[in-house]
Every structure is written in C-alpha cells, then in structure tokens.
Motif scaffolding. Structure first.
Motif, PDB file in Angstrom:
ATOM      1  N   THR A  15       0.794  -1.224   0.000  1.00 47.26           N
ATOM      2  CA  THR A  15       0.000   0.000   0.000  1.00 47.26           C
ATOM      3  C   THR A  15       0.827   1.274   0.000  1.00 47.26           C
ATOM      4  O   THR A  15       0.272   2.358  -0.070  1.00 47.26           O
ATOM      5  N   SER A  21       0.836   6.548  -1.280  1.00 48.35           N
ATOM      6  CA  SER A  21      -0.014   5.629  -0.531  1.00 48.35           C
ATOM      7  C   SER A  21      -1.246   5.270  -1.345  1.00 48.35           C
ATOM      8  O   SER A  21      -1.976   6.156  -1.793  1.00 48.35           O
ATOM      9  N   HIS A  79      -3.861   4.052  -0.145  1.00 50.67           N
ATOM     10  CA  HIS A  79      -5.014   4.478   0.650  1.00 50.67           C
ATOM     11  C   HIS A  79      -5.403   5.915   0.307  1.00 50.67           C
ATOM     12  O   HIS A  79      -6.582   6.217   0.113  1.00 50.67           O
ATOM     13  N   GLU A 121      -8.832   7.062  -1.599  1.00 52.20           N
ATOM     14  CA  GLU A 121      -9.702   8.022  -0.921  1.00 52.20           C
ATOM     15  C   GLU A 121      -9.986   9.225  -1.822  1.00 52.20           C
ATOM     16  O   GLU A 121     -11.130   9.662  -1.944  1.00 52.20           O
TER      17      GLU A 121
END
Length: 56
Positions: A30, A37, A39, A43
């Motif tokens: 990740t 990232s 993540h 997002e």
C-alpha cells in the motif's frame, strides 16, 4: 524465513530492512518507495466519484 537484515543497529528491529522468503502469503503493498499511498489515492478517487454522484 529470514534471509538477511540491513541497518539493524542503526534503525532497530521495526525500521530495519528485512529480507525474507515466504510462501503462500498473499499481500497488498500500500506504500511505494516514493511515499505514495494507495489508501490516499483511493480516498481521493472515491471522494471525486462521490461528488460526481451527488452533483457537488
């Protein structure tokens, strides 16, 4: 199986560079070597799509 470890004395166990051999161990990486990232990327994409859906 631990094949080797680098920078153990300088960084300690949690931050050392461990070289390991594994089998049947599925993973998802990740964060890349540049600090990106997955993540944060997901997002940001999700927020953009959500804004499109609700018309903001």
């Amino acid at each position: 199986e631990v094949i080797g470890v680098y920078k153990l004395a300088e960084f300690g166990v949690p931050e050392a560079m461990w070289v390991i051999r594994v089998e049947d161990f599925p993973v998802v990486v990740t964060m890349d070597s540049h600090g990106n990232s997955i993540h944060k990327n997901i997002e940001a994409e999700s927020q953009g799509k959500f804004a499109e859906i609700i018309g903001v």
